[in-house]
Design a protein around this motif. Structure first.
Motif, PDB file in Angstrom:
ATOM      1  N   LEU A  42      50.715 -64.697 -19.283  1.00  0.00           N
ATOM      2  CA  LEU A  42      50.295 -63.857 -20.409  1.00  0.00           C
ATOM      3  C   LEU A  42      51.510 -63.389 -21.204  1.00  0.00           C
ATOM      4  CD1 LEU A  42      47.490 -61.826 -18.626  1.00  0.00           C
ATOM      5  CD2 LEU A  42      47.153 -63.481 -20.482  1.00  0.00           C
ATOM      6  N   THR A  43      52.569 -63.014 -20.503  1.00  0.00           N
ATOM      7  CA  THR A  43      53.792 -62.578 -21.160  1.00  0.00           C
ATOM      8  C   THR A  43      54.366 -63.697 -22.020  1.00  0.00           C
ATOM      9  OG1 THR A  43      54.295 -61.003 -19.419  1.00  0.00           O
ATOM     10  CG2 THR A  43      56.144 -61.748 -20.764  1.00  0.00           C
ATOM     11  N   HIS A  50      47.422 -55.821 -20.412  1.00  0.00           N
ATOM     12  CA  HIS A  50      46.263 -54.984 -20.118  1.00  0.00           C
ATOM     13  C   HIS A  50      44.983 -55.487 -20.785  1.00  0.00           C
ATOM     14  CE1 HIS A  50      48.649 -52.103 -17.941  1.00  0.00           C
ATOM     15  NE2 HIS A  50      49.459 -51.952 -18.964  1.00  0.00           N
ATOM     16  N   GLU A  51      45.073 -56.565 -21.573  1.00  0.00           N
ATOM     17  CA  GLU A  51      43.880 -57.116 -22.226  1.00  0.00           C
ATOM     18  C   GLU A  51      43.065 -57.911 -21.208  1.00  0.00           C
ATOM     19  OE1 GLU A  51      43.932 -58.916 -26.140  1.00  0.00           O
ATOM     20  OE2 GLU A  51      45.979 -58.134 -26.418  1.00  0.00           O
ATOM     21  N   ALA A  52      41.842 -57.456 -20.962  1.00  0.00           N
ATOM     22  CA  ALA A  52      41.005 -58.048 -19.910  1.00  0.00           C
ATOM     23  C   ALA A  52      40.519 -59.457 -20.252  1.00  0.00           C
ATOM     24  CB  ALA A  52      39.821 -57.139 -19.614  1.00  0.00           C
ATOM     25  N   GLU A  53      40.076 -59.673 -21.478  1.00  0.00           N
ATOM     26  CA  GLU A  53      39.454 -60.959 -21.828  1.00  0.00           C
ATOM     27  C   GLU A  53      40.414 -62.146 -21.682  1.00  0.00           C
ATOM     28  OE1 GLU A  53      38.317 -64.344 -24.137  1.00  0.00           O
ATOM     29  OE2 GLU A  53      39.770 -62.894 -24.894  1.00  0.00           O
ATOM     30  N   ASP A  56      41.026 -62.706 -17.923  1.00  0.00           N
ATOM     31  CA  ASP A  56      39.882 -63.334 -17.251  1.00  0.00           C
ATOM     32  C   ASP A  56      39.822 -64.828 -17.547  1.00  0.00           C
ATOM     33  OD1 ASP A  56      39.192 -60.859 -16.209  1.00  0.00           O
ATOM     34  OD2 ASP A  56      37.565 -60.498 -17.646  1.00  0.00           O
ATOM     35  N   ARG A  57      40.050 -65.201 -18.815  1.00  0.00           N
ATOM     36  CA  ARG A  57      40.020 -66.623 -19.178  1.00  0.00           C
ATOM     37  C   ARG A  57      41.136 -67.388 -18.477  1.00  0.00           C
ATOM     38  NH1 ARG A  57      40.087 -66.328 -25.324  1.00  0.00           N
ATOM     39  NH2 ARG A  57      41.130 -68.323 -25.052  1.00  0.00           N
ATOM     40  N   LEU A  58      42.338 -66.820 -18.461  1.00  0.00           N
ATOM     41  CA  LEU A  58      43.471 -67.481 -17.819  1.00  0.00           C
ATOM     42  C   LEU A  58      43.226 -67.626 -16.315  1.00  0.00           C
ATOM     43  CD1 LEU A  58      46.288 -68.707 -18.085  1.00  0.00           C
ATOM     44  CD2 LEU A  58      47.220 -66.394 -17.774  1.00  0.00           C
ATOM     45  N   VAL A 129      56.922 -57.068 -18.100  1.00  0.00           N
ATOM     46  CA  VAL A 129      56.387 -56.254 -17.014  1.00  0.00           C
ATOM     47  C   VAL A 129      55.650 -55.075 -17.638  1.00  0.00           C
ATOM     48  CG1 VAL A 129      56.949 -54.858 -14.987  1.00  0.00           C
ATOM     49  CG2 VAL A 129      58.194 -56.968 -15.416  1.00  0.00           C
ATOM     50  N   ALA A 130      54.375 -54.957 -17.318  1.00  0.00           N
ATOM     51  CA  ALA A 130      53.538 -53.913 -17.913  1.00  0.00           C
ATOM     52  C   ALA A 130      53.933 -52.531 -17.401  1.00  0.00           C
ATOM     53  CB  ALA A 130      52.074 -54.167 -17.594  1.00  0.00           C
ATOM     54  N   VAL A 131      53.934 -51.573 -18.301  1.00  0.00           N
ATOM     55  CA  VAL A 131      54.136 -50.178 -17.920  1.00  0.00           C
ATOM     56  C   VAL A 131      52.795 -49.681 -17.378  1.00  0.00           C
ATOM     57  CG1 VAL A 131      54.624 -47.859 -18.782  1.00  0.00           C
ATOM     58  CG2 VAL A 131      55.968 -49.816 -19.596  1.00  0.00           C
TER      59      VAL A 131
END
Length: 170
Positions: A42-43, A50-53, A56-58, A129-131
């Motif tokens: 995703l990065t 934090h985007e769910a859609e 989920d697809r990935l 890296v997500a906060v």
């Protein structure tokens, strides 16, 4: 091909900050295995972690890809966290249908320990890296369905490695 035998599927179960990626990297070198880590992909694609859609697809694509690789005799490590028992059961049954061995590694870390790790990681501001806030980790901990001892009996023992419960020293 692995002598005509299917590969091995390894599921890493735990909340953010538990050490899934650290363990996955170590196992990938030891086994060897392919690591499929949604956060890294995703990065690289420039998508908010934090985007769910998109996540989920990935993860759906990774599930399909892992089956193809396992069928070809390649071992695969999935770093999804596998928060729900239903997710773990689904992947175990799908891999078993291919004749593959399936491991479950649960990285059990108390919420306070997770928060200490995440707080330190947040301060580093590492790209990709997500906060994660304390409130987020507490909410996620409530939603997390940790594996129970009887569930581990449904999975294979780690192939020549240490056991599944909390098996990554950080």
């Amino acid at each position: 091909m692995n002598g005509g035998r299917p590969g091995r599927l390894i599921l890493l179960c735990g909340l953010p900050g538990a050490g899934k990626t650290t363990l996955a990297k170590r196992l990938a070198d030891q086994i060897p295995a392919i690591r499929l880590c949604p956060d890294e992909w995703l990065t690289r694609l420039g998508i908010d972690l934090h985007e769910a859609e998109p996540r989920d697809r990935l993860e759906g694509l990774f599930r399909q890809q892992s089956e193809d690789l396992v069928r070809l005799g390649v071992s695969v490590i999935l770093e999804f966290g596998f928060w729900a028992r239903a997710e773990r059961d689904e992947m175990r049954l799908r891999a078993r249908a291919l004749g593959a061995a399936v491991e479950l590694h649960y990285l059990a870390v108390h919420t306070d320990g997770l928060w200490r790790r995440l707080e330190a990681r947040n301060k580093q501001r590492v790209p990709g890296v997500a906060v994660i806030s304390r409130n987020m980790i507490e909410q996620w901990a409530e939603a997390f369905d940790a594996p129970h001892p009887g569930e581990f009996a449904l999975f294979d023992n780690p192939c020549g490695r240490r056991g599944a419960l909390g098996d990554v020293p950080l």
